[in-house]
Design a protein around this motif. Structure first.
Motif, mmCIF file in Angstrom:
data_model
loop_
_atom_site.group_PDB
_atom_site.id
_atom_site.type_symbol
_atom_site.label_atom_id
_atom_site.label_comp_id
_atom_site.label_asym_id
_atom_site.label_seq_id
_atom_site.Cartn_x
_atom_site.Cartn_y
_atom_site.Cartn_z
ATOM 1 N N PHE B 60 0.841 -1.202 0.000
ATOM 2 C CA PHE B 60 0.000 0.000 0.000
ATOM 3 C C PHE B 60 0.873 1.248 0.000
ATOM 4 N N HIS B 61 1.951 1.158 0.780
ATOM 5 C CA HIS B 61 2.849 2.307 0.889
ATOM 6 C C HIS B 61 3.408 2.701 -0.476
ATOM 7 N N LEU B 62 3.648 1.678 -1.300
ATOM 8 C CA LEU B 62 4.202 1.859 -2.634
ATOM 9 C C LEU B 62 3.441 2.902 -3.450
ATOM 10 N N PHE B 63 2.102 2.876 -3.324
ATOM 11 C CA PHE B 63 1.288 3.768 -4.144
ATOM 12 C C PHE B 63 1.443 5.227 -3.735
ATOM 13 N N ARG B 64 1.850 5.456 -2.490
ATOM 14 C CA ARG B 64 2.011 6.834 -2.029
ATOM 15 C C ARG B 64 3.477 7.254 -2.043
ATOM 16 N N ASP B 65 4.332 6.361 -2.557
ATOM 17 C CA ASP B 65 5.770 6.611 -2.480
ATOM 18 C C ASP B 65 6.248 7.352 -3.734
ATOM 19 N N TRP B 69 7.732 6.114 -7.715
ATOM 20 C CA TRP B 69 7.140 6.448 -9.015
ATOM 21 C C TRP B 69 8.089 7.287 -9.859
ATOM 22 N N HIS B 70 8.795 8.188 -9.173
ATOM 23 C CA HIS B 70 9.785 8.994 -9.880
ATOM 24 C C HIS B 70 10.813 8.086 -10.556
ATOM 25 N N SER B 71 11.299 7.098 -9.804
ATOM 26 C CA SER B 71 12.349 6.255 -10.369
ATOM 27 C C SER B 71 11.786 5.302 -11.430
ATOM 28 N N ILE B 72 10.508 4.941 -11.329
ATOM 29 C CA ILE B 72 9.890 4.132 -12.388
ATOM 30 C C ILE B 72 9.804 4.956 -13.678
ATOM 31 N N ARG B 73 9.388 6.223 -13.545
ATOM 32 C CA ARG B 73 9.314 7.084 -14.732
ATOM 33 C C ARG B 73 10.691 7.235 -15.380
ATOM 34 N N THR B 248 18.972 10.487 -12.133
ATOM 35 C CA THR B 248 19.288 9.247 -12.849
ATOM 36 C C THR B 248 19.067 8.040 -11.942
ATOM 37 N N ASN B 249 18.167 8.208 -10.980
ATOM 38 C CA ASN B 249 17.960 7.192 -9.945
ATOM 39 C C ASN B 249 17.092 6.044 -10.474
ATOM 40 N N LEU B 250 17.650 5.218 -11.352
ATOM 41 C CA LEU B 250 16.896 4.104 -11.942
ATOM 42 C C LEU B 250 16.442 3.130 -10.863
ATOM 43 N N ALA B 269 12.656 -5.484 -0.429
ATOM 44 C CA ALA B 269 12.153 -6.743 -0.990
ATOM 45 C C ALA B 269 10.852 -6.500 -1.750
ATOM 46 N N THR B 270 9.976 -5.648 -1.168
ATOM 47 C CA THR B 270 8.706 -5.334 -1.837
ATOM 48 C C THR B 270 8.971 -4.709 -3.208
ATOM 49 N N LEU B 271 9.857 -3.713 -3.240
ATOM 50 C CA LEU B 271 10.169 -3.040 -4.500
ATOM 51 C C LEU B 271 10.748 -4.023 -5.521
ATOM 52 N N SER B 272 11.632 -4.914 -5.052
ATOM 53 C CA SER B 272 12.263 -5.840 -5.994
ATOM 54 C C SER B 272 11.229 -6.813 -6.565
ATOM 55 N N LEU B 273 10.232 -7.184 -5.759
ATOM 56 C CA LEU B 273 9.183 -8.071 -6.264
ATOM 57 C C LEU B 273 8.330 -7.355 -7.300
#
Lengths: 278, 295
Positions: B60-65, B69-73, B248-250, B269-273
């Motif tokens: 859930f935290h991921l969606f507000r992080d 999202w910046h690094s995904i973009r 450049t924070n991929l 671990a959550t992010l890597s999954l």
């Protein structure tokens, strides 16, 4: 002159111009690393000239003499790379042969699983491995890194070798079975000799991959077992960068895989294209 | 095929062949993946003395992080540009090296140079080339009169990203060119001769002869490079450390920072999954397209 001839000459000119551009593109960046590695530090930061007045070839020896951590890293890299390649090939040959010649339950799933491992970001497996190895006291040991590398390249090695094994006609083995040979004999006496070039190519691929690997080494190692890529970054992140030393470390790190690639280029190109295209 | 024919003997042989590999893969992949999933359900991080079960809180935290999202973009931008340029440039290089001319053999060998260089050395090398004070890029541009003042290539987020893409392109285009070249060399030369006699122009020849021959390779190159580009780490580490101002924070570097610098193991671990899931979806899409094309 006919227009056909003109066209041909124009084509040649474009061709050679493109070739020259490609040559510069391929060579210049690394050439600058080599030049930096044999220049004096003050020559590099004075920017007055491009080539060193007196090439400092001795730096390639001095870096091992003066920087103990780099010497140790080099030894670690050689040990970890050679052992993990040898173990992976041994285990990989067995599994690849089974995948090529036997039918068993879950075979398809297993092969898909092998490919899935290639999509996995390293972080997914390295976070737990980092924690486990901390518990087992295996963090910052060569053996710990070696185990991870064997696991990391094994799936690819199995995949590539399997593709080679299936190109060998089954009749040869059937004849051997009728003559009473068991699986071990078939593998050692018939199959392995037939795919020696493939095994060699796979081994080279594994050597280069492991030698170049950085992510796992960065996380799992520090002063005792760090490898050349990790040590090489330390020249540029240390306070007060020594540009010439940094370049020397980089060149040494790159020269091993480059040499292997140049000497065995045909084998490697064949292995790369055959292995990935299937 | 099945042999030996005796079932019991077959099972024993199979076990001897497969078990060593299976055990290694089990401990290096299966166990860690399962443990990662378990970790992602905890709040295991620095400052938490006794980690406890928190359910899907990390997800859930991921969606507000915003940082995530910046690094995904950034990663999407990096992947799309890097891979697109590499494919086009790789194809051009392969077409060039498929011609016959003096020195082509040497160029084919030199093509292996960028491929063989360790990723991290590639990063160190380009950082040195881009160096604002002493780097050869500024020196060359100044000598030829293109610029009068040094440019700080990695000093500004958007420019640093473009420079990182360039460094990635330099190294990775080789691999793609190698794959394409292998595809091109399977085309018999008389195909082109016949097409020429029948009056096909260069574009028509490319579209009807070259493209079909390299299509399978194109899919392999595209999917492998996309997967690998999503996982880029070494280059970021050596070239920019994700900066400046996280420009450049991929994603893979971001995960590294969350996990091993902030020591938030559960969230890492959550992010890597999630990254695994993204790569998996992309691969499946590629695979579907490939199967459709093959039909």
């Amino acid at each position: 002159m006919t227009s056909h001839k003109m066209k041909k000459i124009a084509f040649k000119v474009v061709l050679y111009l493109a070739a020259l551009l490609l040559l510069l593109y391929l060579v210049l960046p690394f050439l600058w690393m080599i030049i930096s590695s044999i220049s004096l530090e003050r020559e590099l930061i004075s920017t007055a000239r491009w080539l060193p007045e007196e090439p400092q070839y001795a730096r390639f020896i001095n870096i091992f003499r003066e920087e103990a951590f780099f010497r140790e890293a080099f030894i670690n890299s050689i040990i970890v790379t050679s052992f993990s390649t040898a173990i992976t090939l041994f285990v990989g040959i067995l599994a690849a042969y089974a995948a090529a010649r036997f039918n068993f339950k879950g075979k398809q799933g297993l092969l898909i699983g092998v490919l899935l491992t290639q999509m996995l970001p390293g972080a997914t497996i390295i976070i737990p491995i980092y924690l486990f190895m901390g518990r087992l006291g295996m963090r910052d040991t060569r053996i710990g890194l070696l185990i991870v590398y064997v696991g990391f390249i094994l799936p690819v090695v199995i995949w590539i070798l399997k593709n080679y094994f299936i190109t060998i006609p089954v009749e040869i083995e059937e004849a051997a079975i009728i003559d009473g040979a068991n699986t071990a004999q078939i593998l050692i006496k018939i199959m392995i000799p037939l795919v020696v070039p493939a095994i060699f190519a796979t081994g080279l691929f594994s050597l280069i991959t492991v030698w170049n690997e950085f992510f796992f080494a960065l996380i799992l190692t520090s002063i005792h077992s760090r490898t050349v890529p990790v040590a090489a970054t330390q020249f540029s992140t240390m306070g007060g960068v020594d540009y010439s030393m940094m370049a020397t470390a980089g060149v040494i790190g790159a020269i091993v895989p480059i040499t292997i690639a140049f000497i065995f280029r045909d084998l490697i190109i064949e292995g790369l294209t055959a292995g990935w295209s299937k | 095929m099945i042999f030996p024919h005796n079932k019991k003997q077959k099972n024993r042989t199979l076990a001897a062949l497969l078990l060593p590999g299976l055990i290694i893969i089990f401990f290096v992949f299966a166990v860690p993946i399962l443990y990662s999933i378990y970790l992602s359900l905890l709040n295991f991080s620095r400052g938490v003395a006794d980690p406890s079960f928190v359910g899907l809180d990390n997800y859930f935290h991921l969606f507000r992080d915003d940082a995530f999202w910046h690094s995904i973009r950034l990663t999407l931008y990096f992947v799309v540009w890097a891979v697109a340029i590499e494919i086009v440039l790789g194809l051009l290089i392969a077409l060039l090296l498929n011609e016959k001319f003096w020195g082509v053999k040497l160029l084919r060998v030199l093509l292996l140079l960028p491929w063989a260089i360790p990723w991290v050395v590639n990063g160190i090398m380009w950082r040195w080339i881009y160096n604002p004070h002493f780097g050869p890029l500024n020196r060359l541009l100044r000598q030829f009169g293109f610029i009068t003042r040094n440019i700080n290539w990695l000093g500004e987020p958007a420019r640093a990203m473009r420079m990182m893409i360039l460094a990635d392109v330099w190294k990775e285009t080789s691999f793609i060119a190698l794959l394409f070249l292998a595809g091109l060399q399977t085309i018999p030369e008389d195909y082109y001769e016949v097409a020429k006699i029948e009056g096909a122009n260069i574009l028509q020849r490319f579209y009807h002869i070259t493209l079909p021959a390299i299509k399978p390779v194109l899919f392999v190159a595209l999917s492998l490079r996309t997967i690998w580009a999503f996982k880029s780490f070494d280059l970021v580490y050596a070239l920019t450390q994700g900066g400046p101002s996280r420009g450049t924070n991929l994603i893979n570097f971001h995960i590294y920072q969350v996990t091993f610098r902030s020591l938030n193991f559960s969230y890492g671990a959550t992010l890597s999954l999630i990254l695994t899931l993204i790569i998996l979806i992309i691969t499946v899409i590629y695979y579907q397209v490939m199967i459709k094309e093959a039909e």
